[in-house]
Design a protein around this motif. Sequence first.
Motif, PDB file in Angstrom:
ATOM      1  N   THR A   1      39.413  35.442  39.641  1.00 25.85           N
ATOM      2  CA  THR A   1      40.364  35.062  40.694  1.00 25.85           C
ATOM      3  C   THR A   1      41.088  36.265  41.289  1.00 25.85           C
ATOM      4  O   THR A   1      41.917  36.099  42.187  1.00 25.85           O
ATOM      5  CB  THR A   1      41.405  34.084  40.138  1.00 25.85           C
ATOM      6  OG1 THR A   1      42.090  34.694  39.029  1.00 25.85           O
ATOM      7  CG2 THR A   1      40.749  32.788  39.679  1.00 25.85           C
ATOM      8  N   GLU A   2      40.828  37.468  40.789  1.00 21.74           N
ATOM      9  CA  GLU A   2      41.510  38.656  41.310  1.00 21.74           C
ATOM     10  C   GLU A   2      41.247  38.806  42.808  1.00 21.74           C
ATOM     11  O   GLU A   2      40.107  38.628  43.264  1.00 21.74           O
ATOM     12  CB  GLU A   2      41.055  39.911  40.574  1.00 21.74           C
ATOM     13  CG  GLU A   2      41.554  40.021  39.155  1.00 21.74           C
ATOM     14  CD  GLU A   2      40.756  39.195  38.167  1.00 21.74           C
ATOM     15  OE1 GLU A   2      41.215  38.993  37.033  1.00 21.74           O
ATOM     16  OE2 GLU A   2      39.645  38.748  38.550  1.00 21.74           O
ATOM     17  N   ARG A   3      42.256  39.189  43.544  1.00 22.99           N
ATOM     18  CA  ARG A   3      42.135  39.327  44.992  1.00 22.99           C
ATOM     19  C   ARG A   3      41.897  40.777  45.413  1.00 22.99           C
ATOM     20  O   ARG A   3      41.853  41.081  46.604  1.00 22.99           O
ATOM     21  CB  ARG A   3      43.382  38.763  45.672  1.00 22.99           C
ATOM     22  CG  ARG A   3      43.658  37.320  45.244  1.00 22.99           C
ATOM     23  CD  ARG A   3      44.857  36.740  45.927  1.00 22.99           C
ATOM     24  NE  ARG A   3      44.533  36.309  47.291  1.00 22.99           N
ATOM     25  CZ  ARG A   3      45.416  35.766  48.121  1.00 22.99           C
ATOM     26  NH1 ARG A   3      46.673  35.603  47.736  1.00 22.99           N
ATOM     27  NH2 ARG A   3      45.065  35.394  49.330  1.00 22.99           N
TER      28      ARG A   3
ATOM     29  N   ARG B   1      39.122  43.795  44.430  1.00 23.58           N
ATOM     30  CA  ARG B   1      37.855  44.024  43.737  1.00 23.58           C
ATOM     31  C   ARG B   1      37.602  45.520  43.608  1.00 23.58           C
ATOM     32  O   ARG B   1      37.706  46.273  44.586  1.00 23.58           O
ATOM     33  CB  ARG B   1      36.709  43.356  44.498  1.00 23.58           C
ATOM     34  CG  ARG B   1      36.999  41.903  44.875  1.00 23.58           C
ATOM     35  CD  ARG B   1      36.946  40.971  43.674  1.00 23.58           C
ATOM     36  NE  ARG B   1      37.561  39.671  43.937  1.00 23.58           N
ATOM     37  CZ  ARG B   1      37.053  38.705  44.695  1.00 23.58           C
ATOM     38  NH1 ARG B   1      35.904  38.900  45.307  1.00 23.58           N
ATOM     39  NH2 ARG B   1      37.694  37.569  44.844  1.00 23.58           N
TER      40      ARG B   1
ATOM     41  N   ALA C   1      40.142  44.431  49.229  1.00 25.14           N
ATOM     42  CA  ALA C   1      41.197  43.425  49.133  1.00 25.14           C
ATOM     43  C   ALA C   1      40.797  42.193  49.939  1.00 25.14           C
ATOM     44  O   ALA C   1      40.302  42.308  51.070  1.00 25.14           O
ATOM     45  CB  ALA C   1      42.509  43.978  49.664  1.00 25.14           C
ATOM     46  N   VAL C   2      41.013  41.015  49.362  1.00 20.32           N
ATOM     47  CA  VAL C   2      40.642  39.765  50.024  1.00 20.32           C
ATOM     48  C   VAL C   2      41.885  38.905  50.261  1.00 20.32           C
ATOM     49  O   VAL C   2      41.868  37.696  50.091  1.00 20.32           O
ATOM     50  CB  VAL C   2      39.583  38.995  49.200  1.00 20.32           C
ATOM     51  CG1 VAL C   2      38.268  39.723  49.237  1.00 20.32           C
ATOM     52  CG2 VAL C   2      40.046  38.790  47.769  1.00 20.32           C
ATOM     53  N   ALA C   3      42.964  39.548  50.646  1.00 25.95           N
ATOM     54  CA  ALA C   3      44.215  38.848  50.933  1.00 25.95           C
ATOM     55  C   ALA C   3      44.923  39.543  52.092  1.00 25.95           C
ATOM     56  O   ALA C   3      44.686  40.724  52.363  1.00 25.95           O
ATOM     57  CB  ALA C   3      45.120  38.837  49.695  1.00 25.95           C
TER      58      ALA C   3
ATOM     59  N   GLU D   1      34.355  36.033  54.352  1.00 28.34           N
ATOM     60  CA  GLU D   1      35.780  36.355  54.291  1.00 28.34           C
ATOM     61  C   GLU D   1      36.090  37.620  55.091  1.00 28.34           C
ATOM     62  O   GLU D   1      35.198  38.395  55.453  1.00 28.34           O
ATOM     63  CB  GLU D   1      36.226  36.540  52.835  1.00 28.34           C
ATOM     64  CG  GLU D   1      35.439  37.574  52.075  1.00 28.34           C
ATOM     65  CD  GLU D   1      35.615  37.462  50.567  1.00 28.34           C
ATOM     66  OE1 GLU D   1      36.161  36.453  50.098  1.00 28.34           O
ATOM     67  OE2 GLU D   1      35.187  38.382  49.855  1.00 28.34           O
TER      68      GLU D   1
ATOM     69  N   VAL E   1      38.082  41.129  54.846  1.00 30.58           N
ATOM     70  CA  VAL E   1      38.548  42.014  53.780  1.00 30.58           C
ATOM     71  C   VAL E   1      39.193  43.259  54.372  1.00 30.58           C
ATOM     72  O   VAL E   1      39.051  43.556  55.556  1.00 30.58           O
ATOM     73  CB  VAL E   1      37.378  42.430  52.850  1.00 30.58           C
ATOM     74  CG1 VAL E   1      36.690  41.210  52.267  1.00 30.58           C
ATOM     75  CG2 VAL E   1      36.373  43.320  53.587  1.00 30.58           C
TER      76      VAL E   1
ATOM     77  N   GLY F   1      48.427  40.748  45.265  1.00 29.29           N
ATOM     78  CA  GLY F   1      47.267  40.689  44.389  1.00 29.29           C
ATOM     79  C   GLY F   1      47.068  41.991  43.660  1.00 29.29           C
ATOM     80  O   GLY F   1      47.636  43.030  44.026  1.00 29.29           O
TER      81      GLY F   1
ATOM     82  N   SER G   1      44.049  44.227  40.954  1.00 28.12           N
ATOM     83  CA  SER G   1      42.700  44.317  40.396  1.00 28.12           C
ATOM     84  C   SER G   1      42.724  44.238  38.883  1.00 28.12           C
ATOM     85  O   SER G   1      43.785  44.329  38.244  1.00 28.12           O
ATOM     86  CB  SER G   1      42.052  45.639  40.814  1.00 28.12           C
ATOM     87  OG  SER G   1      42.599  46.730  40.078  1.00 28.12           O
TER      88      SER G   1
ATOM     89  N   GLY H   1      33.619  38.687  42.366  1.00 33.46           N
ATOM     90  CA  GLY H   1      34.533  39.226  41.367  1.00 33.46           C
ATOM     91  C   GLY H   1      33.882  39.502  40.031  1.00 33.46           C
ATOM     92  O   GLY H   1      34.537  39.995  39.108  1.00 33.46           O
TER      93      GLY H   1
END
Length: 574
Positions: A12-14, A16, A32-34, A66, A68, A101, A103, A485
């Motif tokens: 679930t880490e946002r 990577r 980063a995916v946030a 997504e 990023v 978030g 890593s 992830g």
Amino acid sequence: MTDFERGSERPTERVRVDQVGYLPAAPKRAVAVAEAERFAVRERGDGTVAVAGDLSEPIEDPDAGETVRRADFSTLSESGEYRVAIGYGETADGGLRETAGESVPFRVGADAYDGTLADAVRLYTLKRSNTPIDDPVTGLDVSPGHTQDAEARMYFGDASREEGEELDVAGGWYDAGDYGKYVPPAAVTVGQMLLAYERYPDAFESGQCDLPVERSADGGERESALPDLLVEAKFELEWLERMQREDGAVYHKVAASEWPAIDEAPADDDRERYVYGLSTFGTAQYAAAMAMAARVYADDAPAFAERALDNARAAHDYLEDNPDPEFRFDAGQDDGSGPYRKDTDREERFWAAAELLKTTGDTRYADYLEVRFVDLFDAAPRAPVWTDTLSLGQWAYLTADAADGTRADRLESAFRDYADDLVADIEADGYRDALDTEDYHWASTKLALSKGGMLLLANAIDPDDRYVTGALDQLHYALGRTPTGYSYVTGQGTRPPRNPHDRLVEGTGTPVPGMVVSGANRNGDDEALAEYIAETDAPPAKCYVDATESYSANEWAIDYTAPIFLLLGHAATM
């Protein structure tokens, strides 16, 4: 219950990262995916901010489904353990006022990949058939498996043997999650191991992997001096020898007539084993691997090297005498093992002749290429896989002393063009992986690593930092900087595969590190993966489940791990 049904267990880490780590002087990027503006790299212990900066502009990644942003912390060179956090605003010490978030932890250090390399080499030792293993590192303790291979029976009759006749084909590695042993992936795997050693000999040493087997010293040769990588490659080459027929042709595979249960340990599988098939493409790959072995083992195992060259020449002589492609298939031969079928062989014949030319300098092999395969000199390079080894042959030719200079120059230019196009694709991808949409298929992780290896070969022709960076990006991908992830290598990182489709693992209950699993597969080629895709409508780069049932996403094979050696070899010498 499959892993995707246990949804809370999925990463679930946002943010990577390469979950193993980064080299001090190499580029370092997180994904980063946030929604966020800033990042901070914090020391794992006390949270001290080591590097902080702005995230990149948003990057659309349709394969991951997504948007990023990248965090570039390449200026961080001090060894240590860190995490990357993302968020908004900045505190007085350079940290983040608001966090969105973080890593998993990772290392920075010159030895960051030493453990991964050792695990990858030792993996093949642990996958030896007919060999007792009592490994203090993993705890794997198994009796010799498939000792019946010393008395395997011919599934068919030919000019050399009668149907049902016994043949000693003991030794070798189990190919994948099953207990079959197959010539094509074996030859391609050994070929990539030997290529990695030829390119980076200083990266591979004797004793670096603490192999849980005794070294032999047959024939007075200095096998004790062999690097661990070459000890393992030699073990497989000696099995390949047993698969060669007296006229030079090579049989296809060794397996039983039915699949063992997924939780059946090697020593418990007492089914009768058979020698199946014969192919010209496998014979050609065998010839290439043996020709390479003749070079690599010449100093420390000269008697073996001489034998390997004889084997390669005999195989090539058979190919010359039998110019048409052949793949022998008998009804029932795939009932308990994989097909590994290919009905053409031109790329493999090119590889074989080019390696023999490089090893011997004998112009008969150059003439053979000019007469039979002149068009393949101008074929576009592509990442080598067991179904297509052309680029291994092109590389062997352009590095051969006896190569035609004009042809070698054109091949060098073709490798550079390939690398330039690939770098452009990598830089445009949100995660900087080299996979196109259609590449997210069975064994996609292997393909990414193989493409990375091609960049390193191009770099050997014309040094370019972009090539090296792009190659390392594929290592970062395999080790966890992925849209899912997950790291796609068992035992590596915080979120590795924990449920590989593997009979040795399931049958013994012992995790085995170093296995590069298939990875994201948009085709959903097994029931568990297909169900996940149907339920989630996952984009291509996220079509993965960490489930034992998912053989098309979570199985390992010897040729999946093979391309990582070139990347780790380069990393060890940076």
